[in-house]
Design an enzyme around this catalytic site. Structure first.
Site, PDB file in Angstrom:
ATOM      1  N   HIS A   1     -15.442  32.935 -46.285  1.00 42.99           N
ATOM      2  CA  HIS A   1     -16.060  32.243 -45.080  1.00 42.99           C
ATOM      3  C   HIS A   1     -15.005  31.432 -44.188  1.00 42.99           C
ATOM      4  CE1 HIS A   1     -18.807  29.999 -42.714  1.00 42.99           C
ATOM      5  NE2 HIS A   1     -18.266  29.224 -42.876  1.00 42.99           N
TER       6      HIS A   1
ATOM      7  N   HIS B   1     -37.229   2.251 -27.369  1.00 37.98           N
ATOM      8  CA  HIS B   1     -36.993   2.883 -26.065  1.00 37.98           C
ATOM      9  C   HIS B   1     -35.973   2.314 -25.153  1.00 37.98           C
ATOM     10  CE1 HIS B   1     -40.197   5.495 -27.586  1.00 37.98           C
ATOM     11  NE2 HIS B   1     -40.330   6.026 -26.474  1.00 37.98           N
TER      12      HIS B   1
ATOM     13  N   GLU C   1     -35.020  17.983 -26.219  1.00 40.57           N
ATOM     14  CA  GLU C   1     -33.891  17.508 -25.342  1.00 40.57           C
ATOM     15  C   GLU C   1     -32.573  18.345 -25.631  1.00 40.57           C
ATOM     16  OE1 GLU C   1     -36.781  14.050 -25.724  1.00 40.57           O
ATOM     17  OE2 GLU C   1     -35.875  15.355 -27.074  1.00 40.57           O
TER      18      GLU C   1
ATOM     19  N   HIS D   1     -11.948  32.080 -40.229  1.00 37.43           N
ATOM     20  CA  HIS D   1     -13.103  32.431 -40.799  1.00 37.43           C
ATOM     21  C   HIS D   1     -13.159  34.072 -40.760  1.00 37.43           C
ATOM     22  CE1 HIS D   1     -13.846  28.235 -39.630  1.00 37.43           C
ATOM     23  NE2 HIS D   1     -14.540  28.058 -40.478  1.00 37.43           N
TER      24      HIS D   1
END
Length: 663
Positions: A263, A473, A411, A27
């Site tokens: 890129h 859950h 998280e 890149h």
């Protein structure tokens, strides 16, 4: 801007382009556009000494946009980090080279964090800045700021699109981490073209909303403006800083400059010739560095060595004046003293029945007094995860002395931040959430394993035992997911002694992260549990004869179920061994002799029991055995009803064992 600065920047650009062209992969866009940012920072603002890259008070730099790795490698060669040679640059992306496609911590000297997944570096930078602030609160005294350094991170549009950066920066702004400085390489191009196709928000206003000082540099080639922005960032002692630098991707690469074509692929011979010619390099030469450029970097190194020498002098005065702090510093930066947790007191547990999450909470509060550098927290679930260190306070804006961390409901960023705290050095860190939400931690847990750092994960509410919260859950596939990770130990303990073993293993680990997976519901303390749990799998209840008729294998809450079923089978004349398997990963590392002793090949009648997905258990049960496990997402109901519904009962285990015996 001096001529040697310009020449040095362009040398970084051309070296980067040459390495990518030779590899036929890479890149070039970011190194060409961002070279002035990196050069100005490394040459004129950062405290770093390539001859001592682990100096404790160095400034940290993370390339969050890890695809631009040749930018780092070119700088590291010129600064002589780890004697990275021109030959190493020529081996970019080749097997066994020091210059892999994305930066890898512990592989290339000078790399502070493994980056590749965009935005990950942003989260780890926040962790490093948090660690610096906490360590400063512990060790600095009047006139002795021995912990006093900045964390810099460079990323692009992709890093800012990824949600992890918003999670992490929201917390950084909340905490006022003023020694965090973020560079945004804003070139408006991603792989698919202009970022306008999917990304039109005002990023600067977003960062202001997070609580950052924001600074904009209009011309990414103006190193004087970049330098001024860095000084302005450092002057703000209340907020982290965000410096947006407007750059041109693939700068100097002819028609490819400013386009997606620069890129993620080599420039090609035509654009590379344009680049070299435009910067005054011989287009027919590759990997060329003039002597005056090497001399420039050498002089910068000499200046930085003096900065470290001054700190070393200050540190010597500090340890003479504060000998107790000197001993504490040594403790923070030494390996875990295992003797502190090899005592009978540490391994003891008095209560008869307890949830392993509660036991873990008690262990954490034993550990905090033994290891003052233990730090951690939960994603807004500490009362449920039982991860609070009592009487230790929380890290907060203006007071970073606490050892507990409010990560908020973040998280993914939590895990990256925890990784960053560990990478900083001096601290041991843990993070926590419900086990089902380990899905959100997985990308950064993978980096923990890849970087060989001993991050500790506390995952509670470990099975369908969650009950009434229902299938959203109730973790089913998560244990198999974590077990599939290389260099990652996943413990699911059955009682107090096994929970202690899990924490012991996690703490003494030097290069492997550990997940400790814990119950919400109470479990009995098993008479057969021992320190053998440290081997990952062991005989928790032996059969009535030397060669068992049946082996039951289980983990966590199902071990006591297996023991009860074995008692019933023994009453019916079936000699049954019970093997507790708290950690498959560790068990697999044991000797063949040990594994054969626990699970002898001569006993093919086997049943594994686990209230999660059965994926992976077949390697222990074989073609003749059976696995009692979850094949659905569960349901919403009291846990006792769920265990009965899905077959986790003594009666079903006994019946299944008989089916295996009679097949």
């Amino acid at each position: 801007m001096s001529n040697i600065d310009i020449k040095s920047i362009n040398t970084v650009r051309v070296l980067s382009a040459d390495g990518i062209e030779k590899a036929k992969s890479g890149h070039p866009g970011l190194p060409l556009g961002s070279a002035p940012i990196a050069y100005e920072l490394f040459a004129h603002h950062m405290k770093h000494n390539p001859k001592n890259p682990d100096w404790a008070n160095r400034d940290r730099f993370i390339l969050s946009a890890g695809h631009g790795s040749m930018l780092l490698y070119s700088l590291f060669h010129l600064f002589q980090y780890g004697d990275l040679s021109l030959e190493d640059l020529k081996q970019f992306r080749q097997l066994g080279s020091k210059t892999p496609g994305h930066p890898e911590y512990g592989h290339t000297v000078g790399v502070e964090a493994t980056t590749g997944p965009l935005g990950a570096g942003m989260g780890m930078a926040v962790g490093m800045a948090m660690a610096e602030a906490h360590m400063a609160s512990v060790f600095n005294e009047d006139g002795f700021d021995i912990v006093d350094h900045y964390t810099y991170v460079l990323g692009g549009d992709g890093c800012m699109m990824e949600g992890i950066s918003s999670e992490a920066f929201s917390l950084a702004g909340t905490l006022g981490l003023s020694k965090l400085i973020v560079f945004y390489d804003s070139n408006g191009i991603s792989i698919e073209g202009s970022t306008d196709i999917a990304f039109t928000e005002n990023v600067v206003e977003r960062m202001k909303a997070f609580g950052f000082q924001t600074i904009e540099v209009e011309d990414g080639n103006d190193i004087e403006a970049i330098g001024k922005a860095i000084k302005e960032a450092k002057a703000d002692k209340e907020r982290p800083s965000f410096i947006k630098v407007n750059t041109i991707i693939g700068y100097g690469a002819g028609k490819k400059a400013g386009s997606a074509a620069s890129h993620g692929e080599p420039l090609g011979s035509e654009a590379l010739r344009d680049l070299k010619t435009g910067f005054g390099f011989d287009p027919d030469e590759s990997f060329k560095v003039d002597d005056d450029v090497y001399e420039n970097f050498k002089s910068i190194n000499e200046k930085n060595k003096k900065i470290e020498d001054e700190w070393n002098k200050l540190f010597k005065e500090y340890i003479d004046k504060y000998p107790d702090k000197a001993k504490l510093w040594e403790k923070y930066y030494s390996d875990i003293d295992e003797s502190l947790i090899e005592t009978d007191e540490f391994w003891s547990w008095d209560e008869n029945k307890a949830a392993t999450r509660n036991i873990s909470g008690s262990i954490i509060n034993r550990l905090k007094d033994l290891y003052p550098n233990l730090i951690g927290g939960s994603a807004d679930l500490s009362p449920s995860n039982k991860t609070v260190m009592n009487d230790e306070g929380y890290i907060k804006r203006g007071d970073y002395s606490g050892r507990n961390i409010h990560f908020g409901v973040r998280e993914l960023a939590m895990t990256a931040i925890t990784n960053g705290i560990l990478l900083h050095g001096g601290l041991r860190a843990y993070c926590a959430t419900f086990f089902v939400f380990s899905d959100y931690t997985k990308p950064m847990a993978r980096l923990s394993a890849l970087m060989n750092i001993p991050t500790i994960f506390v995952f509670t509410h470990d099975s369908i035992g969650v009950g009434e919260d229902g299938p959203t859950h109730e973790p089913v596939e998560q244990l198999a997911m974590l077990r599939s990770l290389p260099n990652f130990n996943t413990f699911r303990p059955a009682d107090a002694k096994e929970t202690v073993a899990a924490w012991y293993a996690a703490l003494v680990s030097k290069k492997t992260p550990t997940a400790i997976v814990l119950t919400r519901q109470n479990l009995p303390q098993l008479s057969g549990s021992t320190k053998e749990a440290l081997k990952g799998g062991y005989i928790i209840k032996e059969a009535s004869k030397a060669t068992p008729d049946m082996i039951l294998i289980a983990s966590g809450s199902e071990v006591s179920l297996a023991v009860d079923a074995a008692d019933e089978l023994e009453n019916e004349g079936v000699a049954t061994r019970v093997v507790s398997m708290p950690c498959m990963d560790v068990f697999e590392k044991q000797s063949k002799e040990y594994k054969d002793k626990i699970l002898p090949n001569t006993v093919r009648n086997r049943v594994a029991i686990e209230a999660l997905s059965g994926f992976g258990w077949d390697k222990y049960t074989g073609l003749d055995g059976r696995v009692i496990s979850m094949n659905s997402f569960g349901a919403s109901a009291p846990q006792d009803l769920l265990f009965k519904k899905f077959g986790f009962t003594k009666e079903n285990v006994v019946a299944t064992a008989k089916e295996v015996l009679n097949q």
